[in-house]
Scaffold this motif. Sequence first.
Motif, PDB file in Angstrom:
ATOM      1  N   ILE A  66      21.065   3.772  19.772  1.00  0.00           N
ATOM      2  CA  ILE A  66      20.172   4.936  20.583  1.00  0.00           C
ATOM      3  C   ILE A  66      18.890   4.763  20.134  1.00  0.00           C
ATOM      4  CG2 ILE A  66      22.013   6.678  20.541  1.00  0.00           C
ATOM      5  CD1 ILE A  66      21.133   7.624  17.785  1.00  0.00           C
ATOM      6  N   TYR A  67      17.893   5.183  20.921  1.00  0.00           N
ATOM      7  CA  TYR A  67      16.354   4.937  20.774  1.00  0.00           C
ATOM      8  C   TYR A  67      15.639   5.928  20.784  1.00  0.00           C
ATOM      9  CZ  TYR A  67      17.747  -0.099  21.811  1.00  0.00           C
ATOM     10  OH  TYR A  67      18.245  -1.374  21.797  1.00  0.00           O
ATOM     11  N   LEU A  68      14.616   6.213  20.009  1.00  0.00           N
ATOM     12  CA  LEU A  68      13.684   7.361  20.200  1.00  0.00           C
ATOM     13  C   LEU A  68      12.391   6.635  20.387  1.00  0.00           C
ATOM     14  CD1 LEU A  68      13.083  10.371  19.800  1.00  0.00           C
ATOM     15  CD2 LEU A  68      12.118   9.707  17.588  1.00  0.00           C
ATOM     16  N   ILE A  69      11.990   6.755  21.695  1.00  0.00           N
ATOM     17  CA  ILE A  69      10.669   6.264  22.228  1.00  0.00           C
ATOM     18  C   ILE A  69       9.374   7.127  21.960  1.00  0.00           C
ATOM     19  CG2 ILE A  69       9.694   4.986  24.214  1.00  0.00           C
ATOM     20  CD1 ILE A  69      12.224   3.810  23.104  1.00  0.00           C
ATOM     21  N   SER A  70       8.578   6.531  21.304  1.00  0.00           N
ATOM     22  CA  SER A  70       7.342   7.367  21.014  1.00  0.00           C
ATOM     23  C   SER A  70       5.867   6.479  21.021  1.00  0.00           C
ATOM     24  CB  SER A  70       7.390   8.321  19.855  1.00  0.00           C
ATOM     25  OG  SER A  70       7.139   7.357  18.789  1.00  0.00           O
ATOM     26  N   GLN A  71       4.981   7.060  20.632  1.00  0.00           N
ATOM     27  CA  GLN A  71       3.724   6.181  20.409  1.00  0.00           C
ATOM     28  C   GLN A  71       3.606   5.577  18.935  1.00  0.00           C
ATOM     29  OE1 GLN A  71       0.120   7.499  22.273  1.00  0.00           O
ATOM     30  NE2 GLN A  71       1.106   9.373  23.165  1.00  0.00           N
ATOM     31  N   LYS A  72       4.754   5.815  18.068  1.00  0.00           N
ATOM     32  CA  LYS A  72       4.524   5.388  16.679  1.00  0.00           C
ATOM     33  C   LYS A  72       5.079   4.140  16.408  1.00  0.00           C
ATOM     34  CE  LYS A  72       3.047   9.468  15.389  1.00  0.00           C
ATOM     35  NZ  LYS A  72       1.707   9.634  15.101  1.00  0.00           N
ATOM     36  N   ASP A  73       4.844   3.574  15.484  1.00  0.00           N
ATOM     37  CA  ASP A  73       5.219   2.160  14.945  1.00  0.00           C
ATOM     38  C   ASP A  73       7.150   2.081  15.069  1.00  0.00           C
ATOM     39  OD1 ASP A  73       5.220  -0.481  14.289  1.00  0.00           O
ATOM     40  OD2 ASP A  73       4.024  -0.074  12.480  1.00  0.00           O
ATOM     41  N   VAL A  74       7.517   0.817  14.984  1.00  0.00           N
ATOM     42  CA  VAL A  74       8.932   0.668  14.966  1.00  0.00           C
ATOM     43  C   VAL A  74       9.353   1.082  13.712  1.00  0.00           C
ATOM     44  CG1 VAL A  74      10.413  -1.492  14.451  1.00  0.00           C
ATOM     45  CG2 VAL A  74       8.762  -1.547  16.230  1.00  0.00           C
TER      46      VAL A  74
ATOM     47  N   ASN B  71      20.990   5.481  12.153  1.00  0.00           N
ATOM     48  CA  ASN B  71      21.315   4.543  13.594  1.00  0.00           C
ATOM     49  C   ASN B  71      20.460   4.591  14.505  1.00  0.00           C
ATOM     50  OD1 ASN B  71      22.386   7.182  13.968  1.00  0.00           O
ATOM     51  ND2 ASN B  71      23.948   6.411  15.205  1.00  0.00           N
ATOM     52  N   LEU B  72      19.391   5.614  14.271  1.00  0.00           N
ATOM     53  CA  LEU B  72      18.547   5.938  15.309  1.00  0.00           C
ATOM     54  C   LEU B  72      17.263   4.828  15.389  1.00  0.00           C
ATOM     55  CD1 LEU B  72      17.368   7.703  17.669  1.00  0.00           C
ATOM     56  CD2 LEU B  72      16.102   8.999  15.824  1.00  0.00           C
ATOM     57  N   LEU B  73      17.120   4.039  15.984  1.00  0.00           N
ATOM     58  CA  LEU B  73      16.223   3.211  16.405  1.00  0.00           C
ATOM     59  C   LEU B  73      14.996   3.481  17.081  1.00  0.00           C
ATOM     60  CD1 LEU B  73      18.158   0.045  17.602  1.00  0.00           C
ATOM     61  CD2 LEU B  73      17.482   0.841  15.083  1.00  0.00           C
ATOM     62  N   LEU B  74      13.717   3.428  15.889  1.00  0.00           N
ATOM     63  CA  LEU B  74      12.322   3.947  16.766  1.00  0.00           C
ATOM     64  C   LEU B  74      11.387   2.935  17.074  1.00  0.00           C
ATOM     65  CD1 LEU B  74      11.512   6.118  13.621  1.00  0.00           C
ATOM     66  CD2 LEU B  74      12.953   6.819  15.368  1.00  0.00           C
ATOM     67  N   LYS B  75      11.325   2.957  18.642  1.00  0.00           N
ATOM     68  CA  LYS B  75      10.350   2.121  19.371  1.00  0.00           C
ATOM     69  C   LYS B  75       9.047   2.615  19.925  1.00  0.00           C
ATOM     70  CE  LYS B  75      13.626  -1.099  18.253  1.00  0.00           C
ATOM     71  NZ  LYS B  75      13.197  -2.239  17.547  1.00  0.00           N
ATOM     72  N   PRO B  76       8.095   2.083  20.254  1.00  0.00           N
ATOM     73  CA  PRO B  76       7.104   2.383  20.910  1.00  0.00           C
ATOM     74  C   PRO B  76       7.028   2.064  22.205  1.00  0.00           C
ATOM     75  CG  PRO B  76       6.613   0.179  19.669  1.00  0.00           C
ATOM     76  CD  PRO B  76       7.872   0.631  19.405  1.00  0.00           C
TER      77      PRO B  76
END
Length: 343
Positions: free
Chosen positions: A317-325, A330-335
């Motif tokens: 599961i991914y959260l896509i935003s303008q923020k850094d990695v 278990n949630l992966l934050l990606k730009p």
Amino acid sequence: MFPKARQAIKHLVADGRYSYLETGSLISIKKNVKDILIPSEEMRIQVYPMDYEEFCDATGSNYELLRQIYNSGTAIGQATNRKLMRDLRIYMAVGGMPQAVEAYVDRKNFSEIDMIKRQIISLYEEDFKKIDDSGRISALYHSIPAQLARDTRKYRITTAIGKKNNTKAEELLYELIDSKTVLPCYNSTNPRVSLTNTKDFGSYKLYLSDTGLFVTLLFIDRPITENNLYAKLLSDKLPANLGYLYENLVAQMMASSGRELFYHTWEKPGSTHYYEVDFLISEGSKVNAFEIKSSGTGKHESIKEFSKKFSQNVKQIYLISQKDVGKEENLLLKPFYFIPFLV
């Protein structure tokens, strides 16, 4: 424009001395077939607007460096992330239509680039009228940004053209989808089974196939989209309620990678509200889910609940935003600029 020349391809190919490339809008190609035989020698190739890699190649940006940064798997750093996001917002502003990209490379200002994009939209509208001269297909097309802005569960034909003959209206919608000027994103009713097999043809969202055209269509009511509006987009100072512009960007990036688009909604227990995951893609027998946030990472209840509900079926599961990695459990934050590598 010359159907007989198209028919003659059969004999020209048989002659053996040359190879041939035929081009045209899908609408014109479909309509100009009266009294001709379609050559079986034709091999059809789907052409998309320039994707981000192609845009970087055309404008001199280092896409391979972006790939290396992604492959490193480490945090990017605030300054570098800001620069990479600004580079991506240039792609959002210009889009991937070759004429618009060429104008940007030639250092035309954004008002001139906007005029080129308006001309492209006008050509689309002329093509739409070849199918239905009432202008209803154009109305369906122009309604897309406003309907995404309302953040409703699905696109509504009646909102765009009123309550008329539903069968005819659906035919016009399919003609619009068939033109490839828009990207349909279908609600998967049960991601446990299969995204394709649980596609709800009555519940879908529409995005534009090119985000640069989306920016122009947002402000088509003005004589020309001013340079200062583009400056606001590039410096990330557009109003927060334009987050669906970033949704369109992700839809375009996924589609240009050959992905069919899906999303999923379900009711919140004991509430009139609902959960929604913006995008789903298959990976083997499992699915990856994406939630889109235009600026900060904010609240992300839907994607967490999705991960719990479909825990046996979810790979990432991914959260896509303008923020850094980053990572939250278990949630992966990606730009946003990493989307091409995630799909």
